[in-house]
Design an enzyme around this catalytic site. Structure first.
Site, mmCIF file in Angstrom:
data_model
loop_
_atom_site.group_PDB
_atom_site.id
_atom_site.type_symbol
_atom_site.label_atom_id
_atom_site.label_comp_id
_atom_site.label_asym_id
_atom_site.label_seq_id
_atom_site.Cartn_x
_atom_site.Cartn_y
_atom_site.Cartn_z
ATOM 1 N N LYS A 110 -2.584 -12.863 -14.200
ATOM 2 C CA LYS A 110 -3.849 -12.309 -13.317
ATOM 3 C C LYS A 110 -4.866 -13.338 -13.311
ATOM 4 O O LYS A 110 -5.327 -13.582 -12.203
ATOM 5 C CB LYS A 110 -4.225 -11.017 -13.785
ATOM 6 C CG LYS A 110 -3.457 -10.036 -13.541
ATOM 7 C CD LYS A 110 -3.750 -8.442 -14.211
ATOM 8 C CE LYS A 110 -2.464 -7.553 -13.995
ATOM 9 N NZ LYS A 110 -2.388 -6.079 -14.677
ATOM 10 N N GLN B 80 -6.158 -3.592 -18.890
ATOM 11 C CA GLN B 80 -5.059 -3.572 -18.918
ATOM 12 C C GLN B 80 -4.283 -2.527 -19.621
ATOM 13 O O GLN B 80 -4.733 -2.145 -20.713
ATOM 14 C CB GLN B 80 -4.300 -4.810 -19.506
ATOM 15 C CG GLN B 80 -2.809 -5.322 -19.460
ATOM 16 C CD GLN B 80 -2.095 -5.454 -18.218
ATOM 17 O OE1 GLN B 80 -2.878 -6.103 -17.452
ATOM 18 N NE2 GLN B 80 -1.084 -4.612 -18.356
ATOM 19 N N ASP C 269 -7.673 -1.423 -9.511
ATOM 20 C CA ASP C 269 -6.389 -0.904 -9.844
ATOM 21 C C ASP C 269 -5.900 0.129 -8.890
ATOM 22 O O ASP C 269 -4.814 0.835 -8.964
ATOM 23 C CB ASP C 269 -5.986 -0.758 -11.355
ATOM 24 C CG ASP C 269 -5.305 -1.890 -12.103
ATOM 25 O OD1 ASP C 269 -4.514 -2.580 -11.277
ATOM 26 O OD2 ASP C 269 -5.765 -2.147 -13.340
HETATM 27 C C1 BQF Z 1 7.875 -11.835 -11.746
HETATM 28 C C2 BQF Z 1 3.617 -4.176 -15.397
HETATM 29 C C3 BQF Z 1 5.122 -2.402 -16.337
HETATM 30 C C4 BQF Z 1 4.064 -1.959 -17.247
HETATM 31 C C5 BQF Z 1 2.810 -2.602 -17.045
HETATM 32 C C6 BQF Z 1 5.373 -11.684 -12.029
HETATM 33 C C7 BQF Z 1 4.464 -9.954 -13.255
HETATM 34 C C8 BQF Z 1 5.691 -9.366 -13.594
HETATM 35 C C9 BQF Z 1 6.747 -10.310 -13.079
HETATM 36 C C10 BQF Z 1 3.366 -9.089 -13.810
HETATM 37 C C11 BQF Z 1 3.513 -5.235 -14.790
HETATM 38 C C12 BQF Z 1 4.536 -5.921 -13.946
HETATM 39 C C13 BQF Z 1 2.055 -5.691 -14.560
HETATM 40 C C14 BQF Z 1 6.702 -11.113 -12.360
HETATM 41 C C15 BQF Z 1 1.799 -7.045 -14.019
HETATM 42 C C16 BQF Z 1 3.934 -7.236 -13.075
HETATM 43 O O1 BQF Z 1 7.700 -13.122 -11.480
HETATM 44 O O2 BQF Z 1 8.981 -11.128 -11.514
HETATM 45 C C17 BQF Z 1 4.234 -10.875 -12.345
HETATM 46 O O3 BQF Z 1 2.296 -9.834 -14.316
HETATM 47 N N1 BQF Z 1 2.967 -7.803 -13.336
HETATM 48 C C18 BQF Z 1 0.987 -5.171 -15.481
HETATM 49 O O4 BQF Z 1 -0.098 -5.478 -15.484
HETATM 50 O O5 BQF Z 1 1.207 -4.222 -16.039
HETATM 51 C C19 BQF Z 1 2.485 -3.708 -16.287
HETATM 52 C C20 BQF Z 1 4.853 -3.519 -15.608
#
Ligand code: BQF
Length: 278
Positions: free
Chosen positions: A49, A93, A116
């Protein structure tokens, strides 16, 4: 053989648009990124992020608090950020350590800074269809479906998973575009049969290999929201990709599918936060 949906490319386009708008209007935008404790996955997500902020020309401010932070302390930080004129968006987060009630924290964030879209006020607006902030992951999925040129209106859409963060808002966005939407979950009877009706199948379960070829209609669009680790500790989705790609018309990979879109839509929301705060 399905066509691969390139989430990295679509997300880059969204971020380019956000950056262009910020440059054109010479906007100064700040996003507070709050992380509590040392969850490894959370650390990666927060870094993703912050990096996207840099790409878009948004200033990010990280607040890293120790694992033993109390709910009171975190609420106090949220209050401070709510008051801070240089902060347009606040992202806490998830998940939070167990001594902190996530709902208490989310409800303390100003709805105008809730990038969010987790605050009850923003969830309600999404339900009504009158909203500023998009729920990031579902909105990213909509962009990916649009990128294929697939018509959504009148289609049978099946969402597997009913979380407040993905499944429920996902169903709502599809409904707003006139899909016929079914939400499946752990108590659904004959899940495979329901999924086989889907022209567009969105899986947000959190179990590797959950979606198999027998659950997919020939020519369906398959969107994999899963973020799991396989036996070799490699990142994978919910969909058994090798067999499902033979039946689907379009399919998202993991990584490089929905994940990058979640981040890009967060950037869009942060720009929107600046706009609605004036
Ligand atoms: C990629 C998330 C589950 C629980 C809380 C790029 C992200 C992930 C994968 C990422 C996720 C999942 C995020 C890829 C943020 C997505 O290249 O495939 C980016 O950073 N995510 C989160 O903040 O909280 C989560 C999944």
């Amino acid at each position: 053989m399905a066509i691969l949906i390139d989430g990295k490319a679509v997300s880059q386009k969204v971020k380019d648009e956000v950056r262009a708008e910020i440059e054109r209007d010479k906007l100064s935008i700040g996003l507070a990124v709050v992380i509590v404790g040392n969850n490894q996955a959370s650390r990666v997500y927060v870094n993703n992020k912050k990096k996207a902020c840099e790409v878009c020309g948004i200033k990010s401010f990280e607040y890293a608090l120790p694992e033993e932070t109390t709910e009171e302390e975190l609420l106090e930080l949220v209050d401070t950020l709510n008051e801070d004129k240089n902060i347009n968006g606040i992202l806490v987060q998830l998940p939070l350590p167990k001594q902190i009630n996530e709902e208490h924290i989310i409800e303390r964030i100003s709805p105008l800074k809730d990038v969010d879209a987790f605050h009850a006020t923003n969830v309600g607006k999404i339900m009504i269809g009158n909203y500023a902030f998009l729920p990031c992951t579902p909105a990213g999925v909509m962009e990916l479906i649009h990128s294929t040129g697939t018509e959504i209106s009148g289609k049978e859409c099946v969402v597997i998973g009913r979380s407040n963060i993905v499944g429920k808002p996902m169903a709502m966005l599809l409904l707003h575009e006139n899909a016929t939407v079914t939400i499946c979950h752990s108590r659904t009877k004959d899940l495979a049969e329901v999924c086989r009706r889907a022209d567009i199948l969105v899986s947000a379960v959190g179990k590797a290999d959950f979606v198999t070829a027998d659950m997919v209609k020939e020519g369906a669009v398959v969107i994999d929201v899963g973020m799991n680790r396989d036996a070799d500790n490699k990142l994978c989705g919910d969909v058994r990709f090798d067999e499902v790609e033979k039946k689907a018309s379009y399919i998202t990979p993991v990584p490089g599918g929905v994940g990058p879109m979640t981040i890009a839509m967060l950037m869009k929301n942060t720009l929107m936060a600046k706009r609605i705060q004036g």
